[in-house]
Scaffold this active site. Structure first.
Site, short mmCIF file in Angstrom:
data_model
loop_
_atom_site.label_atom_id
_atom_site.label_comp_id
_atom_site.label_asym_id
_atom_site.label_seq_id
_atom_site.Cartn_x
_atom_site.Cartn_y
_atom_site.Cartn_z
CD GLN A 316 -2.72 1.50 0.22
OE1 GLN A 316 -3.03 0.61 -0.50
NE2 GLN A 316 -3.02 2.79 0.32
CD GLU A 317 2.64 3.70 3.72
OE1 GLU A 317 3.19 4.60 2.88
OE2 GLU A 317 1.92 3.91 4.78
#
Length: 487
Positions: A316-317
Site C-alpha cells: 500500500q505504501e
C-alpha cells in the site's frame, strides 16, 4: 422425545448405556425394516463422529495452525454441537467418499452435490448453492452463451455435479462434447486452461473465486445450467436421528448468520478481486515480493505481526519499491518520514531491510500507544490508520466519534468519523485540526484486502503448491475421459 433424549445424552453420555439401549429400541421400533447401522446414540456413546471427506482447498486441509477449510469448520462445529470428537477419513474422490459413507461412515462432507436419487444415501438440507460457471482462457473470444462453446475443448470434474449439468445440457444441445476426470482437483483443471491444453472449463462459482487468484490467465464467462446444492450425505441404514440433528444444527447456523459469514471467510466474496486490481497485484506478488519476502518475515518475527500484514502495508505504501519517494518527502519501502526514521534509528530509508524493520517497529509502537480500552481487530485497524494519518488525528477522530454518540474504541465508528476531519464544522473542535481523513479509511481497507489475498496465496503455496508446482501436461495425459456428442 428424541430431542429431549439427545439433550440428556449430550450432558451425561457416559454411564447411560441403558438409556442408549432404550433409545435404540425406540428408533428401531419406529423403522422395523431398516438395516443395522451406527445410530445417533451410538455416535454419542462411542464419543466420536466418523466423517468421510476430501483434502481440497474448499473442504478440508492442513493449514499452518492445524486442520481448516469451509466444510471442516462445519464438521468441527457439528461435532462440538454433539459433544463428541471428530474422526476424519480424507484423500478420496467423491465416488470413493460416497461408497465409504454407505459402508462405514457416519456422514460424508466433501463438496457433495445433493443427489436424492443415489442408492443407499440420504442428504441433509442444502448448505449453500453450487452455481456452475463456464471459465475460459484469456485471449479467446469471450463466450456469453452455450452456442459459443461449439468447437472449444472443455473440461470438468466427474462426480462433482458439474458433469451432471453438462449431461443435462447435452440433452438439448447434442453437439456438446467435453472431457472429464475424477483424478484431479479444480486447480489442476484451471491450470490446463491457463496452459492452453483446454480452452475452457466448467467449475462451481465459489471454486473459481477461490482459485482465480492463482490463475489470472483464466476469465469467468457465464453461468451454466441450474444451480445445485451442497449437502452432507448419510447412509440410509443409520436411521434418521443423526440426519435430523445435522439439519437442526445447520438451521441454527443459517438463522444466526454464521453460515454466511463462514462461507465468506473461506470461499471469498463475489467482488473479491475487482476492488484491488488483482492482476497487477498478483503480478507484483510474483515479480517483486520474492525479493523482500525474507525481510518481511524477519520483521514479523521481531515485531509480533503477521508477515503478510507487513507486506500488505509495504504494498500500500510503495508497491514494494524500495526507492519510492512522495512529493511530501516520505521515502522507501515503508515510506517513513525523516523524523520517524530518526526516532527509529533508520539511517537509510532507501535500504529495504532498514525500511521494513523500521516500519514494523513503528506500527508496533503505534499499536502499543493506543488506549487499553481498544482491543482485538479494532486496535490493529486504528494502528494502521495512525500509520497513515498520525496518532494525533486518530485521537481527534475518536473524539468526534464520541461527540456523535459512537464508540471511540470501535473502528466502525472511528472510520465514519475520520472523513469529518476534512469539514470545518468538526475539525475546528479538535486539537490537531484539519486532516485528509478519508485517506486513512481507504488505507486500512486496502491493507486489509491485500492481506486477504496474500493469505490465500500463502495458504495455497504451503498446502497445494498451486503457484509453483503445476503438473506437466505429460503427467496428466490419460486422466481425462472424453464425452462425445450425443447426436
Amino acid at each position: 422425545m428424541l430431542s429431549s433424549l439427545l439433550d440428556h445424552l449430550r450432558r451425561r453420555r457416559r454411564g447411560y448405556a441403558a438409556l442408549c439401549v432404550l433409545l435404540g429400541l425406540w428408533l428401531f421400533t419406529d423403522r422395523p425394516n431398516r438395516a443395522p447401522g451406527p445410530l445417533l446414540e451410538d455416535v454419542l456413546a462411542r464419543d466420536f463422529l466418523s466423517i468421510q471427506t476430501r483434502n481440497t482447498p474448499t473442504t478440508y486441509y492442513e493449514g499452518r495452525q492445524g486442520p481448516t477449510g469451509f466444510e471442516y469448520e462445519l464438521m468441527r462445529r457439528f461435532a462440538d454441537h454433539l459433544g463428541v470428537s471428530l474422526n476424519l477419513d480424507a484423500d478420496q474422490n467423491i465416488d470413493e467418499v460416497l461408497a465409504a459413507v454407505r459402508e462405514k461412515g457416519d456422514l460424508g462432507a466433501a463438496a457433495l452435490p445433493l443427489e436424492p436419487t443415489r442408492d443407499g444415501l440420504m442428504y441433509s438440507r442444502p448448505i449453500m448453492p453450487l452455481q456452475p460457471l463456464l471459465v475460459y482462457r484469456r485471449g479467446l473470444p469471450a463466450p456469453s452463451e452455450l452456442d459459443d462453446l461449439e468447437g472449444l475443448e472443455i473440461g470438468t470434474l466427474s462426480g462433482t455435479g458439474t458433469d451432471r449439468v453438462m449431461r443435462e445440457l447435452q440433452d438439448e444441445h447434442p453437439w456438446l462434447s467435453w472431457q472429464e476426470s475424477d483424478d484431479i482437483e479444480v486447480s489442476a483443471l484451471l491450470g490446463r486452461v491457463a496452459e492452453g491444453s483446454l480452452d475452457a472449463a466448467v467449475v462451481f462459482e465459489h471454486q473459481f473465486r477461490l482459485n482465480r487468484l492463482f490463475f489470472p490467465e483464466v476469465e469467468d464467462g457465464f453461468r451454466l445450467g441450474r444451480p445445485l446444492s451442497l449437502a452432507w450425505a448419510f447412509p440410509t441404514g443409520q436411521g434418521l436421528g443423526l440426519l435430523r440433528e445435522a439439519n437442526r444444527f445447520l438451521d441454527g447456523l443459517q438463522g444466526s448468520g454464521l453460515l454466511a459469514r463462514l462461507e465468506t471467510r473461506y470461499l471469498g466474496r463475489d467482488d473479491y478481486l475487482e476492488y484491488v486490481g488483482a492482476r497487477t497485484f498478483i503480478g507484483h506478488v510474483h515479480a517483486r515480493l520474492p525479493k523482500y519476502d525474507s525481510l518481511f518475515r524477519a520483521a514479523a518475527r521481531a515485531s509480533g505481526f503477521d508477515w503478510k500484514l507487513l507486506a500488505a502495508v509495504g504494498y500500500q505504501e510503495s508497491h514494494w519499491r524500495p526507492d519510492a519517494t512522495s512529493p511530501t518527502g516520505v521515502r522507501g519501502m515503508m515510506m517513513l518520514t525523516n523524523a520517524t526514521a530518526a526516532d527509529l534509528a533508520v539511517d537509510n530509508r532507501l535500504d529495504p531491510a532498514q525500511s521494513i524493520d523500521g516500519g514494523a517497529r513503528y506500527l508496533r509502537e503505534l499499536k502499543e500507544r493506543l488506549p487499553e480500552s481498544i482491543t482485538g481487530e479494532d486496535r490493529l485497524f486504528m494502528a494502521l490508520a495512525a500509520y497513515n494519518v498520525g496518532l494525533g488525528h486518530l485521537y481527534d477522530a475518536r473524539r468526534i466519534a464520541e461527540m456523535r454518540g459512537g464508540d471511540p474504541d470501535a473502528w466502525r465508528d472511528v472510520r465514519e468519523a475520520l472523513p469529518l476531519l476534512q469539514e470545518r464544522e468538526w475539525h475546528s473542535k479538535t486539537r490537531y485540526g484539519y486532516a485528509r481523513g478519508g485517506e486513512p479509511v481507504i488505507y486500512v481497507r486496502n491493507v486489509r484486502r491485500y492481506y486477504e489475498i496474500l493469505a490465500y496465496v500463502d495458504r495455497s503455496r504451503q498446502q497445494f503448491h498451486q503457484l509453483n508446482t503445476r503438473r506437466s501436461l505429460s503427467e496428466e495425459d490419460g486422466l481425462f475421459d472424453r464425452v462425445p456428442p450425443s447426436g
